[in-house]
Scaffold this motif. Sequence first.
Motif, mmCIF file in Angstrom:
data_model
loop_
_atom_site.group_PDB
_atom_site.id
_atom_site.type_symbol
_atom_site.label_atom_id
_atom_site.label_comp_id
_atom_site.label_asym_id
_atom_site.label_seq_id
_atom_site.Cartn_x
_atom_site.Cartn_y
_atom_site.Cartn_z
ATOM 1 N N LYS A 74 40.699 50.808 46.674
ATOM 2 C CA LYS A 74 39.902 51.873 47.277
ATOM 3 C C LYS A 74 40.778 52.539 48.326
ATOM 4 O O LYS A 74 41.512 51.860 49.046
ATOM 5 C CB LYS A 74 38.631 51.322 47.940
ATOM 6 C CG LYS A 74 37.703 50.596 46.981
ATOM 7 C CD LYS A 74 37.119 51.519 45.953
ATOM 8 C CE LYS A 74 36.140 50.787 45.051
ATOM 9 N NZ LYS A 74 35.583 51.651 44.027
ATOM 10 N N THR A 75 40.708 53.846 48.412
ATOM 11 C CA THR A 75 41.521 54.554 49.389
ATOM 12 C C THR A 75 40.643 55.275 50.397
ATOM 13 O O THR A 75 39.515 55.648 50.102
ATOM 14 C CB THR A 75 42.446 55.592 48.714
ATOM 15 O OG1 THR A 75 41.639 56.528 48.001
ATOM 16 C CG2 THR A 75 43.411 54.926 47.766
ATOM 17 N N LYS A 76 41.210 55.427 51.595
ATOM 18 C CA LYS A 76 40.523 56.217 52.615
ATOM 19 C C LYS A 76 41.564 56.906 53.477
ATOM 20 O O LYS A 76 42.623 56.362 53.753
ATOM 21 C CB LYS A 76 39.582 55.364 53.457
ATOM 22 C CG LYS A 76 40.249 54.419 54.437
ATOM 23 C CD LYS A 76 39.269 53.636 55.273
ATOM 24 C CE LYS A 76 38.696 54.245 56.466
ATOM 25 N NZ LYS A 76 39.406 54.969 57.431
ATOM 26 N N ASP A 77 41.246 58.108 53.864
ATOM 27 C CA ASP A 77 42.080 58.862 54.784
ATOM 28 C C ASP A 77 41.926 58.232 56.169
ATOM 29 O O ASP A 77 40.821 57.821 56.551
ATOM 30 C CB ASP A 77 41.603 60.318 54.800
ATOM 31 C CG ASP A 77 42.481 61.244 55.597
ATOM 32 O OD1 ASP A 77 43.328 60.769 56.378
ATOM 33 O OD2 ASP A 77 42.324 62.461 55.443
ATOM 34 N N ASN A 80 39.139 59.523 58.141
ATOM 35 C CA ASN A 80 37.821 59.380 57.554
ATOM 36 C C ASN A 80 37.191 58.072 58.020
ATOM 37 O O ASN A 80 37.855 57.049 58.089
ATOM 38 C CB ASN A 80 37.971 59.395 56.024
ATOM 39 C CG ASN A 80 36.658 59.375 55.305
ATOM 40 O OD1 ASN A 80 35.684 58.811 55.776
ATOM 41 N ND2 ASN A 80 36.637 59.981 54.144
ATOM 42 N N THR A 82 34.943 56.268 56.416
ATOM 43 C CA THR A 82 34.301 55.572 55.306
ATOM 44 C C THR A 82 34.215 54.085 55.616
ATOM 45 O O THR A 82 35.190 53.460 56.009
ATOM 46 C CB THR A 82 35.115 55.765 54.010
ATOM 47 O OG1 THR A 82 35.219 57.153 53.741
ATOM 48 C CG2 THR A 82 34.469 55.049 52.841
ATOM 49 N N TRP A 85 32.102 50.753 50.139
ATOM 50 C CA TRP A 85 32.758 50.979 48.863
ATOM 51 C C TRP A 85 31.961 50.265 47.787
ATOM 52 O O TRP A 85 31.443 49.170 48.006
ATOM 53 C CB TRP A 85 34.183 50.428 48.876
ATOM 54 C CG TRP A 85 35.027 51.074 49.912
ATOM 55 C CD1 TRP A 85 35.786 52.198 49.766
ATOM 56 C CD2 TRP A 85 35.192 50.670 51.268
ATOM 57 N NE1 TRP A 85 36.412 52.513 50.950
ATOM 58 C CE2 TRP A 85 36.063 51.585 51.888
ATOM 59 C CE3 TRP A 85 34.697 49.609 52.031
ATOM 60 C CZ2 TRP A 85 36.454 51.484 53.210
ATOM 61 C CZ3 TRP A 85 35.077 49.508 53.353
ATOM 62 C CH2 TRP A 85 35.943 50.441 53.930
ATOM 63 N N VAL A 101 41.461 47.889 50.395
ATOM 64 C CA VAL A 101 41.209 49.226 50.940
ATOM 65 C C VAL A 101 42.527 49.703 51.541
ATOM 66 O O VAL A 101 43.107 49.043 52.398
ATOM 67 C CB VAL A 101 40.094 49.191 52.006
ATOM 68 C CG1 VAL A 101 39.929 50.564 52.651
ATOM 69 C CG2 VAL A 101 38.785 48.724 51.376
ATOM 70 N N GLU A 103 44.400 52.470 53.639
ATOM 71 C CA GLU A 103 44.287 53.578 54.589
ATOM 72 C C GLU A 103 45.544 54.435 54.449
ATOM 73 O O GLU A 103 46.657 53.924 54.529
ATOM 74 C CB GLU A 103 44.169 53.051 56.008
ATOM 75 C CG GLU A 103 44.028 54.170 57.031
ATOM 76 C CD GLU A 103 44.037 53.632 58.443
ATOM 77 O OE1 GLU A 103 42.957 53.611 59.059
ATOM 78 O OE2 GLU A 103 45.115 53.244 58.923
#
Length: 161
Positions: A74-77, A80, A82, A85, A101, A103
């Motif tokens: 799973k990716t996140k900025d 962000n 978030t 998930w 995850v 980042e």
Amino acid sequence: MNLKKVLDFNHESTYRANVINQIFIAKLMIALGAEGKKLDYLLSQSGDSFGYDLVITSFDTTQKSMTTRYLQMKTKDKKNNTDTWEVHTSLIDDPNSFLIVVEVEVVTNNNKEDVLLRYKYWDKNKMKKLQKSDTGRKRIKAHHLIAEYIEIEQLAKELFS
């Protein structure tokens, strides 16, 4: 090249995930190589039907042993917030499976862009408390993950120690 455009979190999520997965694999190969290990990998072609995105196998060249892990990425900025998930429940009870995850941050140094990745993975002790769902999917919250983001070298040790 404009990395911010390539990794735009508002567009082309599949393409972005593929780019990040390839960067992740390259960094993991380097980190494991420093430990005398080699890495082989397979990208899932099932569209998440089995719950994982990557199958990775580490070969320890000194002990002549292999370890395989199934990863859901799973990716996140970094900007962000978030904190949930959706994951495939088949991974929860499998000791060889991990939710990771990633980042993502694009930084510029001397007019050159680079991608920084940092990682969290799920805390299996916290995951045991989750009930499986009839849909085969479960929402995982940030509190199910380790507390702090880590670098690739530490993640390599967690995956293959």
